[in-house]
Design an enzyme around this catalytic site. Sequence first.
Site, PDB file in Angstrom:
ATOM      1  N   GLY A  46      47.126  40.687  43.306  1.00  0.00           N
ATOM      2  CA  GLY A  46      46.385  40.111  44.427  1.00  0.00           C
ATOM      3  C   GLY A  46      46.105  38.646  44.141  1.00  0.00           C
ATOM      4  O   GLY A  46      46.238  38.184  42.994  1.00  0.00           O
ATOM      5  N   GLN A  51      41.982  30.577  44.702  1.00  0.00           N
ATOM      6  CA  GLN A  51      42.537  30.587  43.338  1.00  0.00           C
ATOM      7  C   GLN A  51      43.675  29.573  43.177  1.00  0.00           C
ATOM      8  O   GLN A  51      44.080  29.283  42.059  1.00  0.00           O
ATOM      9  CB  GLN A  51      42.996  31.992  42.941  1.00  0.00           C
ATOM     10  CG  GLN A  51      41.836  32.986  42.820  1.00  0.00           C
ATOM     11  CD  GLN A  51      42.279  34.361  42.407  1.00  0.00           C
ATOM     12  OE1 GLN A  51      42.679  35.154  43.248  1.00  0.00           O
ATOM     13  NE2 GLN A  51      42.253  34.653  41.125  1.00  0.00           N
ATOM     14  N   CYS A  94      41.547  39.280  36.229  1.00  0.00           N
ATOM     15  CA  CYS A  94      41.508  38.192  37.206  1.00  0.00           C
ATOM     16  C   CYS A  94      42.414  37.071  36.713  1.00  0.00           C
ATOM     17  O   CYS A  94      42.320  36.661  35.553  1.00  0.00           O
ATOM     18  CB  CYS A  94      40.072  37.679  37.372  1.00  0.00           C
ATOM     19  SG  CYS A  94      39.922  36.376  38.603  1.00  0.00           S
ATOM     20  N   LEU A  95      43.282  36.594  37.624  1.00  0.00           N
ATOM     21  CA  LEU A  95      44.212  35.529  37.221  1.00  0.00           C
ATOM     22  C   LEU A  95      43.452  34.226  36.935  1.00  0.00           C
ATOM     23  O   LEU A  95      44.001  33.340  36.289  1.00  0.00           O
ATOM     24  CB  LEU A  95      45.270  35.326  38.300  1.00  0.00           C
ATOM     25  CG  LEU A  95      46.163  36.563  38.550  1.00  0.00           C
ATOM     26  CD1 LEU A  95      47.115  36.313  39.715  1.00  0.00           C
ATOM     27  CD2 LEU A  95      46.936  36.949  37.299  1.00  0.00           C
ATOM     28  N   HIS A 136      37.631  42.913  45.172  1.00  0.00           N
ATOM     29  CA  HIS A 136      37.764  41.797  44.213  1.00  0.00           C
ATOM     30  C   HIS A 136      38.193  40.522  44.954  1.00  0.00           C
ATOM     31  O   HIS A 136      37.635  39.437  44.739  1.00  0.00           O
ATOM     32  CB  HIS A 136      38.803  42.201  43.161  1.00  0.00           C
ATOM     33  CG  HIS A 136      39.109  41.185  42.121  1.00  0.00           C
ATOM     34  ND1 HIS A 136      38.807  41.356  40.785  1.00  0.00           N
ATOM     35  CD2 HIS A 136      39.720  39.967  42.194  1.00  0.00           C
ATOM     36  CE1 HIS A 136      39.202  40.293  40.098  1.00  0.00           C
ATOM     37  NE2 HIS A 136      39.766  39.426  40.943  1.00  0.00           N
ATOM     38  N   GLU A 137      39.188  40.655  45.862  1.00  0.00           N
ATOM     39  CA  GLU A 137      39.710  39.465  46.570  1.00  0.00           C
ATOM     40  C   GLU A 137      38.709  38.953  47.611  1.00  0.00           C
ATOM     41  O   GLU A 137      38.557  37.738  47.780  1.00  0.00           O
ATOM     42  CB  GLU A 137      41.054  39.783  47.227  1.00  0.00           C
ATOM     43  CG  GLU A 137      42.157  40.258  46.277  1.00  0.00           C
ATOM     44  CD  GLU A 137      42.400  39.337  45.094  1.00  0.00           C
ATOM     45  OE1 GLU A 137      42.084  38.138  45.183  1.00  0.00           O
ATOM     46  OE2 GLU A 137      42.891  39.844  44.066  1.00  0.00           O
ATOM     47  N   HIS A 140      36.264  36.875  45.994  1.00  0.00           N
ATOM     48  CA  HIS A 140      36.754  35.501  45.761  1.00  0.00           C
ATOM     49  C   HIS A 140      36.514  34.617  46.983  1.00  0.00           C
ATOM     50  O   HIS A 140      36.160  33.442  46.844  1.00  0.00           O
ATOM     51  CB  HIS A 140      38.258  35.501  45.465  1.00  0.00           C
ATOM     52  CG  HIS A 140      38.629  35.702  44.025  1.00  0.00           C
ATOM     53  ND1 HIS A 140      38.160  34.895  43.015  1.00  0.00           N
ATOM     54  CD2 HIS A 140      39.463  36.595  43.427  1.00  0.00           C
ATOM     55  CE1 HIS A 140      38.673  35.295  41.857  1.00  0.00           C
ATOM     56  NE2 HIS A 140      39.464  36.330  42.074  1.00  0.00           N
TER      57      HIS A 140
HETATM   58  O1  K1U Z   1      42.485  38.134  42.148  1.00  0.00           O
HETATM   59  C1  K1U Z   1      43.040  38.107  41.067  1.00  0.00           C
HETATM   60  O2  K1U Z   1      42.615  37.407  40.164  1.00  0.00           O
HETATM   61  C2  K1U Z   1      44.244  38.984  40.829  1.00  0.00           C
HETATM   62  C3  K1U Z   1      43.932  40.255  40.051  1.00  0.00           C
HETATM   63  C4  K1U Z   1      43.649  41.372  41.044  1.00  0.00           C
HETATM   64  C5  K1U Z   1      42.974  42.594  40.510  1.00  0.00           C
HETATM   65  C6  K1U Z   1      43.458  43.303  39.439  1.00  0.00           C
HETATM   66  C7  K1U Z   1      42.832  44.451  38.989  1.00  0.00           C
HETATM   67  C8  K1U Z   1      41.716  44.911  39.630  1.00  0.00           C
HETATM   68  C9  K1U Z   1      41.218  44.193  40.687  1.00  0.00           C
HETATM   69  C10 K1U Z   1      41.850  43.053  41.153  1.00  0.00           C
HETATM   70  C11 K1U Z   1      45.148  40.571  39.189  1.00  0.00           C
HETATM   71  O3  K1U Z   1      46.209  40.759  39.685  1.00  0.00           O
HETATM   72  S1  K1U Z   1      44.917  40.646  37.467  1.00  0.00           S
HETATM   73  C12 K1U Z   1      46.525  41.109  36.853  1.00  0.00           C
HETATM   74  C13 K1U Z   1      46.862  42.535  37.055  1.00  0.00           C
HETATM   75  O4  K1U Z   1      46.018  43.336  37.394  1.00  0.00           O
HETATM   76  C14 K1U Z   1      48.253  42.996  36.862  1.00  0.00           C
HETATM   77  C15 K1U Z   1      49.230  42.165  36.400  1.00  0.00           C
HETATM   78  C16 K1U Z   1      50.535  42.630  36.234  1.00  0.00           C
HETATM   79  C17 K1U Z   1      50.836  43.922  36.518  1.00  0.00           C
HETATM   80  C18 K1U Z   1      49.866  44.788  36.965  1.00  0.00           C
HETATM   81  C19 K1U Z   1      48.575  44.321  37.144  1.00  0.00           C
HETATM   82 ZN    ZN Z   2      40.395  37.418  40.601  1.00  0.00          ZN
END
Ligand code: K1U
Ligand code: ZN
Length: 181
Positions: A46, A51, A94-95, A136-137, A140
């Site tokens: 997401g 971001q 979270c990225l 989560h999004e 943000h």
């Molecule tokens: O919003 C963001 O920072 C993105 C975040 C979204 C998220 C992940 C987990 C729970 C709630 C929201 C991410 O994508 S973190 C990376 C991640 O979860 C992932 C990366 C590669 C493969 C699978 C998952």
């Molecule tokens: Zn995030």
Amino acid sequence: MALRDIVKIPDKRLRLVSEPVMRIDASIRALAEDMFETMYHAPGIGLAAIQIGVAKRVVVMDLSKKDEAQAPQVFINPEITWRSDEQSTHEEGCLSIPEYYEEVERPQRIKVKYLDLDGKTHEIEADGLFATCLQHEIDHTNGVLFIDHISKLKRDRVVKKFTKAAKAEKAAESPAKKVEA
Ligand code: K1U
Ligand code: ZN
């Protein structure tokens, strides 16, 4: 399409409340394309526009598994219209806070109203990872981070670590000139 830099904590832009999208035009479609490119490259599941430094209420997501076809979804002006009383706990990342994961408790099911890229209104019910990721999004878009849902002790520790790293990075970019003796 362009790969954009992801804003990391402690950047203050992550605390902005994003503006609603008033008109879905070519600039919004281009923004969504850049967001997908950035999210897939990271990789993540997401991404909210803030971001990549754009304070608009736009979210992209793809919850497809590795062996499945991509399933990109765009949510414009997403709004939670209902939350279940039952809570559930999922590990979140979270990225904007790379390589940090914690368990977060949130409502198990939610209803979300949003616009798609054609300006059509939808209202959907989500649970499981879909509900977690949407919450989560949407957080943000309101300047809220998942670390705001964990203990102050853990939050302070992670913010301190990233603040120290950001300062070290800045110092490396423009090292202070040595005064010759
Ligand atoms: O919003 C963001 O920072 C993105 C975040 C979204 C998220 C992940 C987990 C729970 C709630 C929201 C991410 O994508 S973190 C990376 C991640 O979860 C992932 C990366 C590669 C493969 C699978 C998952
Ligand atoms: Zn995030």
